[in-house]
Scaffold this motif. Structure first.
Motif, PDB file in Angstrom:
ATOM      1  N   ILE A 182       0.850  -1.211   0.000  1.00 34.12           N
ATOM      2  CA  ILE A 182       0.000   0.000   0.000  1.00 34.12           C
ATOM      3  C   ILE A 182       0.877   1.250   0.000  1.00 34.12           C
ATOM      4  O   ILE A 182       0.625   2.205  -0.739  1.00 34.12           O
ATOM      5  N   ARG A 183       1.940   1.232   0.798  1.00 34.55           N
ATOM      6  CA  ARG A 183       2.844   2.397   0.839  1.00 34.55           C
ATOM      7  C   ARG A 183       3.481   2.637  -0.528  1.00 34.55           C
ATOM      8  O   ARG A 183       3.604   3.779  -0.970  1.00 34.55           O
ATOM      9  N   ALA A 184       3.899   1.553  -1.200  1.00 36.58           N
ATOM     10  CA  ALA A 184       4.525   1.691  -2.524  1.00 36.58           C
ATOM     11  C   ALA A 184       3.539   2.265  -3.536  1.00 36.58           C
ATOM     12  O   ALA A 184       3.890   3.149  -4.333  1.00 36.58           O
ATOM     13  N   GLU A 185       2.283   1.777  -3.495  1.00 42.38           N
ATOM     14  CA  GLU A 185       1.257   2.293  -4.416  1.00 42.38           C
ATOM     15  C   GLU A 185       0.974   3.763  -4.140  1.00 42.38           C
ATOM     16  O   GLU A 185       0.844   4.564  -5.066  1.00 42.38           O
ATOM     17  N   GLU A 186       0.857   4.122  -2.869  1.00 44.97           N
ATOM     18  CA  GLU A 186       0.588   5.514  -2.499  1.00 44.97           C
ATOM     19  C   GLU A 186       1.762   6.415  -2.886  1.00 44.97           C
ATOM     20  O   GLU A 186       1.564   7.541  -3.334  1.00 44.97           O
ATOM     21  N   ASP A 187       2.973   5.907  -2.713  1.00 42.37           N
ATOM     22  CA  ASP A 187       4.158   6.686  -3.063  1.00 42.37           C
ATOM     23  C   ASP A 187       4.218   6.903  -4.578  1.00 42.37           C
ATOM     24  O   ASP A 187       4.617   7.982  -5.041  1.00 42.37           O
ATOM     25  N   ALA A 188       3.789   5.913  -5.343  1.00 38.13           N
ATOM     26  CA  ALA A 188       3.821   6.024  -6.808  1.00 38.13           C
ATOM     27  C   ALA A 188       2.898   7.133  -7.299  1.00 38.13           C
ATOM     28  O   ALA A 188       3.188   7.810  -8.286  1.00 38.13           O
ATOM     29  N   VAL A 189       1.763   7.333  -6.602  1.00 37.61           N
ATOM     30  CA  VAL A 189       0.827   8.390  -7.008  1.00 37.61           C
ATOM     31  C   VAL A 189       1.080   9.702  -6.263  1.00 37.61           C
ATOM     32  O   VAL A 189       0.402  10.677  -6.523  1.00 37.61           O
ATOM     33  N   GLY A 190       2.017   9.692  -5.331  1.00 39.20           N
ATOM     34  CA  GLY A 190       2.314  10.908  -4.584  1.00 39.20           C
ATOM     35  C   GLY A 190       1.380  11.154  -3.414  1.00 39.20           C
ATOM     36  O   GLY A 190       1.287  12.272  -2.916  1.00 39.20           O
ATOM     37  N   ASP A 191       0.684  10.146  -2.946  1.00 37.97           N
ATOM     38  CA  ASP A 191      -0.260  10.298  -1.835  1.00 37.97           C
ATOM     39  C   ASP A 191       0.268   9.713  -0.528  1.00 37.97           C
ATOM     40  O   ASP A 191      -0.504   9.332   0.334  1.00 37.97           O
ATOM     41  N   ILE A 192       1.565   9.658  -0.361  1.00 33.46           N
ATOM     42  CA  ILE A 192       2.141   9.007   0.812  1.00 33.46           C
ATOM     43  C   ILE A 192       1.964   9.835   2.091  1.00 33.46           C
ATOM     44  O   ILE A 192       2.300   9.382   3.167  1.00 33.46           O
ATOM     45  N   GLY A 193       1.351  11.002   2.017  1.00 32.89           N
ATOM     46  CA  GLY A 193       1.216  11.890   3.169  1.00 32.89           C
ATOM     47  C   GLY A 193       0.294  11.413   4.263  1.00 32.89           C
ATOM     48  O   GLY A 193       0.298  11.942   5.352  1.00 32.89           O
TER      49      GLY A 193
END
Length: 95
Positions: A31-42
């Motif tokens: 999930i973190r990798a997917e969120e980081d890919a879209v820039g939503d890791i905040g």
């Protein structure tokens, strides 16, 4: 807890084992990798099964102290006899 998870003890044991062997870490990393890919890791992501218990006053317990226990006359006499015996013993030990 829904019946489909079985008894709470079994579900707790499964969760404990899976937490210890990293089973929960794998989907979290994905999930973190997917969120980081879209820039939503905040935002924070949490998977938890903690039980939170309310304070006894919040759970409907009475607010007044428990009623005093009645003491019989026999109990009072016995307590006085013991107190007198202890005093006599203390005098003997001091002498």
């Amino acid at each position: 807890m829904p019946d489909r998870y079985g008894p709470w003890k079994t579900a707790h044991e499964r969760h404990r084992r899976r937490s210890a062997n990293g089973t929960w870490e794998q989907p979290l990393q994905r999930i973190r990798a997917e969120e980081d890919a879209v820039g939503d890791i905040g935002r924070d992501i949490s998977v938890d099964s903690t039980t939170v218990r309310a304070h006894h006053r919040a759970a409907g317990a009475r607010n007044a102290p428990p009623p005093l226990k009645r003491v019989s006359a026999q109990t009072v006499r016995t307590a006085r006899i013991w107190a007198d015996l202890i005093d006599l013993l203390a005098e003997v030990v001091r002498d």
